[in-house]
Design an enzyme around this catalytic site. Structure first.
Site, PDB file in Angstrom:
ATOM      1  N   ALA A  19     -88.776  83.935  61.435  1.00 31.94           N
ATOM      2  CA  ALA A  19     -89.219  83.632  62.800  1.00 31.94           C
ATOM      3  C   ALA A  19     -88.006  83.143  63.592  1.00 31.94           C
ATOM      4  CB  ALA A  19     -90.311  82.578  62.783  1.00 31.94           C
ATOM      5  N   LEU A  20     -87.491  83.989  64.465  1.00 30.92           N
ATOM      6  CA  LEU A  20     -86.259  83.713  65.201  1.00 30.92           C
ATOM      7  C   LEU A  20     -86.258  82.327  65.859  1.00 30.92           C
ATOM      8  CD1 LEU A  20     -83.563  84.631  66.353  1.00 30.92           C
ATOM      9  CD2 LEU A  20     -84.807  85.707  68.239  1.00 30.92           C
ATOM     10  N   ASP A  21     -85.214  81.543  65.578  1.00 30.26           N
ATOM     11  CA  ASP A  21     -85.068  80.221  66.189  1.00 30.26           C
ATOM     12  C   ASP A  21     -86.289  79.327  65.980  1.00 30.26           C
ATOM     13  OD1 ASP A  21     -82.634  81.049  67.051  1.00 30.26           O
ATOM     14  OD2 ASP A  21     -83.272  81.474  69.100  1.00 30.26           O
ATOM     15  N   GLU A  22     -87.029  79.581  64.906  1.00 32.37           N
ATOM     16  CA  GLU A  22     -88.248  78.810  64.725  1.00 32.37           C
ATOM     17  C   GLU A  22     -88.333  78.211  63.332  1.00 32.37           C
ATOM     18  OE1 GLU A  22     -91.732  79.394  66.699  1.00 32.37           O
ATOM     19  OE2 GLU A  22     -90.330  79.288  68.377  1.00 32.37           O
TER      20      GLU A  22
END
Lengths: 292, 292, 292, 292
Positions: free
Chosen positions: B233-236
């Site tokens: 989960a990108l940047d998460e």
């Protein structure tokens, strides 16, 4: 310290202890709790290498709600390590005496936080050196208010009365909520470790009167406040909490005083909460604070 | 995890463990260490009531310097509680691979902190998608520099090469120091729990390109940065550390970018230090950080 | 102050002025610029009611790029109000001499920020009381390095040489980047208003050696740093910038020193940037800082 | 805007203006004030290069206390530049309507700050969707309290009544002090630029209910609050003020809510003060705040 913590309403409870550091403490405490059917909810310890002192705070509860602990059961462990210790139900709300002078921002804030349940304490009384109508808009909701003006000539009598009230009210904690009087060493000694004061702090520090005016003249870029336990060294007791705010050249002394009020009340409230949750240990001239 | 920690140079050492919470863990660990002549220097634990997971970090050393521990000795305790655990000498300096794009403020900062000893790691290599002369003034002091340009067409090959280098260099940690490429889920999976990324953060958050320009247009009063473990989960991924700075309407997007660099580098450095000191545990979508 | 600002490359330019406050200043300056075809990009002023002094900073540029201003044109306005003033192209990058001792975190940071263009200055030289190899990994990129060891016996000669170098290099600004030597009053006088120092700050403040150890012993919860202009009053010159960080009882003096480095370098960098952008005015013992 | 500011009690006064930026504004305003015997105490301006809009705030007072200004005297200058402007005595205390739901921490704080004189306003009334006894310990000191429960079915009628009360009370400002109801676009339109709301903010942001629980689940390390002007875009109006506090993995959602209350009330109070002191200008989707 609770006389005993027998009964489900007494849990979870907090065990706080300190002793000379030596191997085996954590294991001994952990095992004791386990063998007595108690589950550890939270535990923090600190080994102060500088002083050789060990500090521990444990929140625990019985695995079987019916199970109860009587304090003597822990004595052998405590004696073995020479512990200074206490067990207190988390639900315990210490009775607290609040001392205040003319400015009531800290008093108002403390009472509000007690009402919302944020500060688990019971205000046993308010001692003010200004008359009741100074705080006209404050709904005391039945909290005893004691007007005790103080002069150089009556200081000793006034302090004697303060001490009488503290004992009579069963106050476990005394808060100097911007109480602008210096307590005598005698009274300070009686309140050792259970009297919290708040005062402004600056980088660099200033001595003498009108500190906010000095800070303005000096052009500091940050103003702050410090909450500490009261000792005979004025404003120099073990620090519990500090905070600062940024200011600018355009902020007049009046603005600094206003911003200072905000810092003072939140720093004092945090320090009081840490104390009430039994997170603060005094280690010589400093504190160990097991922040949540 | 160290193959073994036999030998005085291996102490103090850090024991990190996590398992399903159940009564007796603290006592068992405490007793094990005590019975093996090991003194607890530091210990922190957290009982995540939400997940039922228990986390513990213990720094210990032998009372008798000659005494040593072999890892199998702890296995019975670990197996009893089904622990995921590791013991590592505090002196262990993990090999680290740093990935960087055009902006080198985080890279420069990480290398400087390694040299001062602030970050106990050994940079195993630098992988950049810009050529060496982009970082002309940076003295790599023999650290292998790998120029790996990436295009949509070569991304898979480039990632395969990155993975090969990570393994070949024995890197235990991978830092995306403003590496502006999204890693594939496949590579992310291989680096699970040991790949840290830094990115800007705002209140409210912004999606899409040129975030600092969006922040300017939106007139936010605070800008910040977040360091987190990389997940698909990108940047998460689980957040390790965050910080912010106050800005004003007069700050142009260029000023925001400049102030952002400062926040990014210090937040990343703090997160990396927490990881290197084995203070960070991943608990589902969040982290438990036993801050010093 | 620029000899003249004739030529399009000279714009935008900054007008900084101070004088006794009296009605009409803003109007006179505003009209002057307007009548000379100059547009105001930014303007800030401060009327120090305490001192009666007025301070103003104006960024301006010609409406018609071909138009230029010669300094004498402003003299009548300046003379009328008895202004202390200067006009400087925003593009002007003052030559700067950096003095450093053993710890190079501030020096490294300043040079990096100069390279990224964040600090609009040109390092004219570095004066160190430790030999070049103390900073082995620092790429000076041709910046003259002057090794000037200092002893009680050679202090006067060393300062004479420092002053010679400052003049010879055309340095407009001198930065004490953790230069652990006290400058003589004589040298301080020559550098009045253009010599910036950084030092640690605590609440409360501490006198004497090993301040971080004192802060640890005292258990402060915040540590900070102050950047100020150097005056004969040691560490007591007009404050330009300050910042703090939160610490805990678990932070050893070594950790405080490490965290202190971070605060020192960012506070010094901010102060230097404010100075370079001509945002700082000295008003007696304090500063007026027109922050961006 | 004051009908007129004739009379010594009207000074100092604040002139706030905005217009398309063009050369000559500062000079024209400065000269006007000077020619009318008015001295500038404070002045700030901002040239929003992005929007081409110019904003200015000037605090002024007559050199000769007997001198007075009538508003029409400024009209020629204002018309010349097409200014949107106002002149208001600093002593003006706008009437304010406060809307509140069950949680009263912001309401209590605002009223306290009004009483201490920190917030120069006059509370014209309180509109609550909970009955009076919800705020039993709050001494309203004669401030009209309006209990207006709201349901999906009665929302339109309730808003109509709110609007009637706002007009009837002469409220110039409306504060949503944790008023958990979304206002209709129709009412929002009527309150454009004079209705301030406070809400929690996180990095990253969260949509939907129980945000503090989401923040806990996500393991954010900072929680914050944002005060903004209300627009039809829910919680997305021009931001006036923001702040954050550091939290840890040990902070339960209940603790986050408690810490959030502290941030909410101080951020709202700062935003309201900026508005009351006429320091805030709306520029499209953002604000220009001339902080003191």
């Amino acid at each position: 310290m609770a006389a005993t913590i027998d009964g489900p309403t007494m849990y979870p409870a907090v065990l706080t202890l300190s002793c000379r550091n030596r191997p085996g403490i954590v294991g001994a405490v952990g095992n004791f709790l386990h063998e007595h059917g108690l589950d550890i909810r939270e535990a923090q310890q600190f080994d102060d290498r500088a002083s050789g002192q060990f500090f521990m705070r444990v929140v625990f509860a019985p695995v079987d709600p019916a199970r109860c602990l009587t304090l003597p059961e822990f004595s052998p462990v405590a004696d073995d390590f020479g512990m200074d210790w206490a067990m207190t139900p988390v639900s315990h709300r210490p009775r607290t005496m609040i001392l205040v002078s003319r400015f009531d921002h800290c008093l108002v804030d403390l009472l509000y936080r007690q009402r919302t349940g944020e500060l688990p304490m019971e205000t046993a009384g308010i001692i003010a050196n200004h008359p009741r109508d100074t705080y006209a808009h404050l709904d005391l909701d039945g909290i005893p208010f004691h007007y005790m003006p103080v002069t150089a000539g009556t200081k000793m009598e006034q302090e004697t009365e303060i001490w009488r009230l503290v004992r009579a009210s069963g106050a476990e904690l005394v808060i100097l909520a911007r109480y602008m009087q210096v307590l005598s060493d005698a009274l300070v000694a009686k309140l050792a470790g259970r009297c919290i004061n708040i005062h402004h702090s600056f980088l660099p520090g200033f001595k003498g009167a009108k500190p906010y005016h000095q800070a303005y003249a000096r052009g500091v870029k940050l103003i702050g406040a410090t909450a500490h336990y009261v000792t005979s060294a004025l404003d120099e007791g073990p620090i519990i909490e500090q905070d600062v705010e940024r200011i600018s050249h355009g902020d007049t002394p009046e603005v600094l005083v206003r911003k200072g009020r905000d810092i003072e009340r939140r720093v004092l409230a945090r320090a009081v909460l840490h104390h009430l949750e039994r997170r603060v240990f005094i280690s010589g001239s400093k504190t160990v604070v097991f922040a949540g």
